[in-house]
Design an enzyme around this catalytic site. Sequence first.
Site, PDB file in Angstrom:
ATOM      1  N   LYS A  13       0.852  -1.188   0.000  1.00  0.00           N
ATOM      2  CA  LYS A  13       0.000   0.000   0.000  1.00  0.00           C
ATOM      3  C   LYS A  13       0.889   1.239   0.000  1.00  0.00           C
ATOM      4  O   LYS A  13       1.891   1.294   0.719  1.00  0.00           O
ATOM      5  CB  LYS A  13      -0.871  -0.009   1.257  1.00  0.00           C
ATOM      6  CG  LYS A  13      -1.681   1.254   1.530  1.00  0.00           C
ATOM      7  CD  LYS A  13      -1.625   1.656   3.003  1.00  0.00           C
ATOM      8  CE  LYS A  13      -0.262   2.123   3.411  1.00  0.00           C
ATOM      9  NZ  LYS A  13      -0.185   2.802   4.712  1.00  0.00           N
ATOM     10  N   PRO A 100       9.303  -4.997   3.510  1.00  0.00           N
ATOM     11  CA  PRO A 100       9.883  -4.658   4.818  1.00  0.00           C
ATOM     12  C   PRO A 100       8.803  -4.382   5.856  1.00  0.00           C
ATOM     13  O   PRO A 100       7.667  -4.007   5.521  1.00  0.00           O
ATOM     14  CB  PRO A 100      10.726  -3.410   4.530  1.00  0.00           C
ATOM     15  CG  PRO A 100      10.254  -2.888   3.215  1.00  0.00           C
ATOM     16  CD  PRO A 100       9.697  -4.036   2.466  1.00  0.00           C
ATOM     17  N   ALA A 102       7.209  -2.549   9.391  1.00  0.00           N
ATOM     18  CA  ALA A 102       7.152  -1.202   9.991  1.00  0.00           C
ATOM     19  C   ALA A 102       7.699  -0.176   9.010  1.00  0.00           C
ATOM     20  O   ALA A 102       8.551   0.648   9.338  1.00  0.00           O
ATOM     21  CB  ALA A 102       7.921  -1.161  11.314  1.00  0.00           C
ATOM     22  N   SER A 109      -0.738  -5.219   7.439  1.00  0.00           N
ATOM     23  CA  SER A 109      -2.158  -5.031   7.127  1.00  0.00           C
ATOM     24  C   SER A 109      -2.521  -5.731   5.827  1.00  0.00           C
ATOM     25  O   SER A 109      -3.595  -6.340   5.710  1.00  0.00           O
ATOM     26  CB  SER A 109      -2.473  -3.539   7.013  1.00  0.00           C
ATOM     27  OG  SER A 109      -2.267  -2.887   8.254  1.00  0.00           O
ATOM     28  N   ASP A 142      -5.509   0.131   8.446  1.00  0.00           N
ATOM     29  CA  ASP A 142      -5.241  -0.036   7.008  1.00  0.00           C
ATOM     30  C   ASP A 142      -5.826  -1.323   6.429  1.00  0.00           C
ATOM     31  O   ASP A 142      -5.818  -1.507   5.213  1.00  0.00           O
ATOM     32  CB  ASP A 142      -3.727  -0.039   6.740  1.00  0.00           C
ATOM     33  CG  ASP A 142      -3.125   1.354   6.781  1.00  0.00           C
ATOM     34  OD1 ASP A 142      -3.867   2.331   6.555  1.00  0.00           O
ATOM     35  OD2 ASP A 142      -1.907   1.464   7.033  1.00  0.00           O
TER      36      ASP A 142
END
Length: 291
Positions: A13, A100, A102, A109, A142
């Site tokens: 996203k 990746p 964080a 999400s 999200d």
Amino acid sequence: MLQGSLSEAAPAKVNLALHVTGRRADGYHELESLVVFVDVADEVTAHPAKTDRLRVTGPFAAAAGGGDSNLVMRAVKAFRARWPDRLPDGLDIALTKNLPVAAGIGGGSADAAAMLRLLTGMAGGDLELSELNALALTLGADVPVCLLSQPSEVRGVGEIIHPLRGFPPTHLVLVNPLVPVVTADVFRRLEQRTNPPMPALPQPLTRPAQLGLWLAETRNDLEPAAIALVPAIGELLRELRVLDGCALARMSGSGGTVFGLFGSAAQAHQAAHDMRAKYPQFWVAAAPVIS
């Protein structure tokens, strides 16, 4: 109930714009965002088994973790609680973690949303979309938009979603310095929590020039706070902005992934090549927006 194996992609996203417009009494922030998804993804696969099991592989497997706290397993648990008779007793789940962690691109999400799509298919696909969305929101702000994985205008805390009817051909280069960014830390550093809203989107939004003009009037209000925490974000933005064909460079979400927007696949792939050469230790990907 389907008894075979199913797979779902969990595309990254990207927040092309992210405005923080207020703070609610419960402490959550009111947001407005233009969200798109790009053709680089994690993947979730599952088939019936005696008990639930999650195996995580891929370049970011260690950072994602494989226990009950993983959002994929939380999605399974929440789905079972809501529709207890629609799934096999157990699921053997494989998560390939290519994105990746964080990183401001919704990796966890997206994984949870992909798992919910997979479970819906396994359960026969006749579930109420409103109930699925409500369940998705309990897993994270999200997750509902990741459930759609299409260009959307998102408001509130993530629960108000307006999918776009069209979207211009767009290519992004994503770069992440591989420094995890904690969303709560970024919000804590915000100096202004009541900012102007996003301008109205052109309807329909189908031409690159329309998108470029609209984006010029937008922001990511979390960017300054994230740069203060991770200065490499600011450096990467400066480097992207001077690359040939880069129409816009901005941070996605709460960071630390930044993106450059390009008009062609050739420009994007050349830019990704240049960024890899300069930052071989960082994660770099070039991909089209999924429209």
